[in-house]
Enzyme design. Structure first.
Site, PDB file in Angstrom:
ATOM      1  CG  PHE A 113      -2.035   1.182   1.206  1.00 52.42           C
ATOM      2  CD1 PHE A 113      -3.146   0.650   0.381  1.00 52.42           C
ATOM      3  CD2 PHE A 113      -1.981   2.282   2.064  1.00 52.42           C
ATOM      4  CE1 PHE A 113      -4.378   1.711   0.539  1.00 52.42           C
ATOM      5  CE2 PHE A 113      -2.920   3.118   2.070  1.00 52.42           C
ATOM      6  CZ  PHE A 113      -3.829   2.711   1.105  1.00 52.42           C
ATOM      7  CE1 TYR A 209      -9.121   1.810   7.175  1.00 55.10           C
ATOM      8  CE2 TYR A 209      -8.094   2.687   9.405  1.00 55.10           C
ATOM      9  CZ  TYR A 209      -7.942   2.219   7.803  1.00 55.10           C
ATOM     10  OH  TYR A 209      -6.562   2.432   7.282  1.00 55.10           O
ATOM     11  CE  LYS A 210      -7.445  -0.602   4.956  1.00 52.29           C
ATOM     12  NZ  LYS A 210      -6.073  -0.793   4.774  1.00 52.29           N
TER      13      LYS A 210
END
Ligand SMILES: *Cc1c(COP(=O)(O)O)cnc(C)c1O
Length: 397
Positions: A113, A209-210
């Protein structure tokens, strides 16, 4: 065993929506709103500053860290929450570089990422000690593990394709070459069983949060192996990582163990939301979750390939080589995803041409996958994407 029909009932899913994007932002657990309201009203409202002690706010980063630790195979007391993932990548890499001594080469892969790569570039620049970041092809990583290597910094599951790195094998190779490892579990934690202790990982980081469903802005986590934690020098030496924050000494001394990886004031309201999500995770058997996720992904690949020859599978075909997402390439993938979303099927698009779908057995079942396949088949076979309204790009894709 985990009863996934029961866990599904614990989530609020928007009416008529098939949500295959829990890999990007997990949906809302039904208990979250009341839990956050309780923290706001009963704790912040009634206790005000005494909430740090009386409501246990100050202990939450490590208490929640331990619950996440179970999902990633960490030893108790070695995971702590705080900040965002980009910050935790910086902290872990800085500590790893320190442990690696005079070596200068950091290897990562081009499937990582971008924020991880950007943080590494920024860290190298501010250190100014001649470190070099090598961004190699994912399939080439093993060939770059040699005696020059200081740190191997990898994201286990590729955010675009779902390709899964072999964490135990690569970690072992890095150690044999005398290097230190940093594993980013952003797309692994809550997606599949991870074993950081069994893999001998040195550092691991991830977000909540994923797959973990902690809500937008939920804090990140960091793991440091027991053999390193008391030796590593925090690069971000904030007061809450100090040995005695409330002594207000003018010199920094790292706190005991993983506590030193804390930086500043923890996000109490976000942790309340994450606490509600972790109540669900506490009941989940990760081996059962992995089996269920593979079954959903296989059903999806078979169905989409049968109906849509114009889509090309971008994810590994072998489930053992894949995380919990499936991606297809299509030149007009952005428009095609917008057309799917307009029909209630939510996945996402990652440039240049990836249509990405996440499989999250806690709230997605075979019926949802069947409906998702029907939407994609309709969009692709009838060229529904070929409409100017679907070409307009929003700021967040
Ligand atoms: C999602 C993700 C991030 C996001 O970082 P934040 O600081 O939480 O915005 C970073 N790295 C990876 C590998 C990710 O998947």
């Amino acid at each position: 065993m985990t009863d996934f029909a029961a866990t599904k009932a614990l989530f609020h899913l928007p009416e008529g929506m098939i949500y295959l994007d829990g890999n990007s932002l997990g949906p809302l657990p039904k208990a979250t709103a009341a839990r956050v309201a309780q923290t706001v009203n009963d704790e912040w409202g009634e206790m005000v500053i005494t909430g740090w002690n009386r409501a246990g706010w100050m202990a939450q980063p490590s208490a929640l860290g331990d619950r996440i630790g179970r999902l990633i195979g960490a030893e108790p007391g070695h995971v702590v929450l705080g900040d965002t993932l980009s910050i935790k990548v910086y902290q872990a890499l800085a500590a790893a570089i320190d442990l690696a001594g005079d070596r200068k080469v950091i290897v990562t892969d081009s499937g990582n990422f971008p924020s991880d790569i950007y943080m590494a570039e920024g860290l190298i620049k501010s250190l100014g000690r001649g470190h070099e970041l090598r961004v190699v092809a994912p399939e080439d990583v093993a060939n770059h593990i040699n005696d020059d290597l200081a740190v191997l910094m990898l994201t286990q599951v590729d955010y675009r394709t779902g390709r899964l790195h072999d964490m135990p094998t690569l970690t072992q190779a890095a150690h044999a070459a005398g290097a230190v490892t940093v594993w980013d579990l952003a797309h692994s934690a809550g997606a599949l069983a991870v074993d950081v202790a069994g893999s001998n990982a040195d550092f691991a980081v991830g977000c909540t949060y994923k797959y973990l469903n902690g809500g937008p802005g939920a804090p990140a986590f960091i793991y440091v192996a027991p053999r390193h934690v008391d030796r590593c020098q925090p690069a971000l030496s904030g007061w809450l990582g100090h040995e005695k924050p409330f002594a207000f000494d003018l010199d920094y001394r790292p706190g005991a163990g993983i506590e030193r990886m804390r930086v500043g004031t923890p996000p109490v309201l976000q942790m309340a939301a994450l606490d509600a999500a972790m109540d669900i995770w506490d009941t989940v058997d990760m081996a059962a979750l992995r089996r269920a996720s593979i079954a959903l992904a296989e059903q999806f690949i078979t169905g989409v390939e049968a109906a849509c020859p114009m889509l090309t599978l971008a994810s590994p075909r072998d489930a053992a080589q894949r995380g919990s997402q499936v991606s297809f390439r299509f030149a007009d993938g952005y428009a095609a995803m917008q057309a799917c979303i307009a029909r209630g099927l939510v996945g996402d698009f990652r440039a240049p041409d990836i249509m990405r779908f996440g499989f999250t057995p806690l709230f997605i079942d075979a019926g949802d996958v069947g409906r998702a396949i029907a939407v994609i088949a309709d969009v692709m076979q009838n060229r529904l994407w070929d409409d100017p309204v679907y070409q307009q790009r929003a700021a967040v894709t």
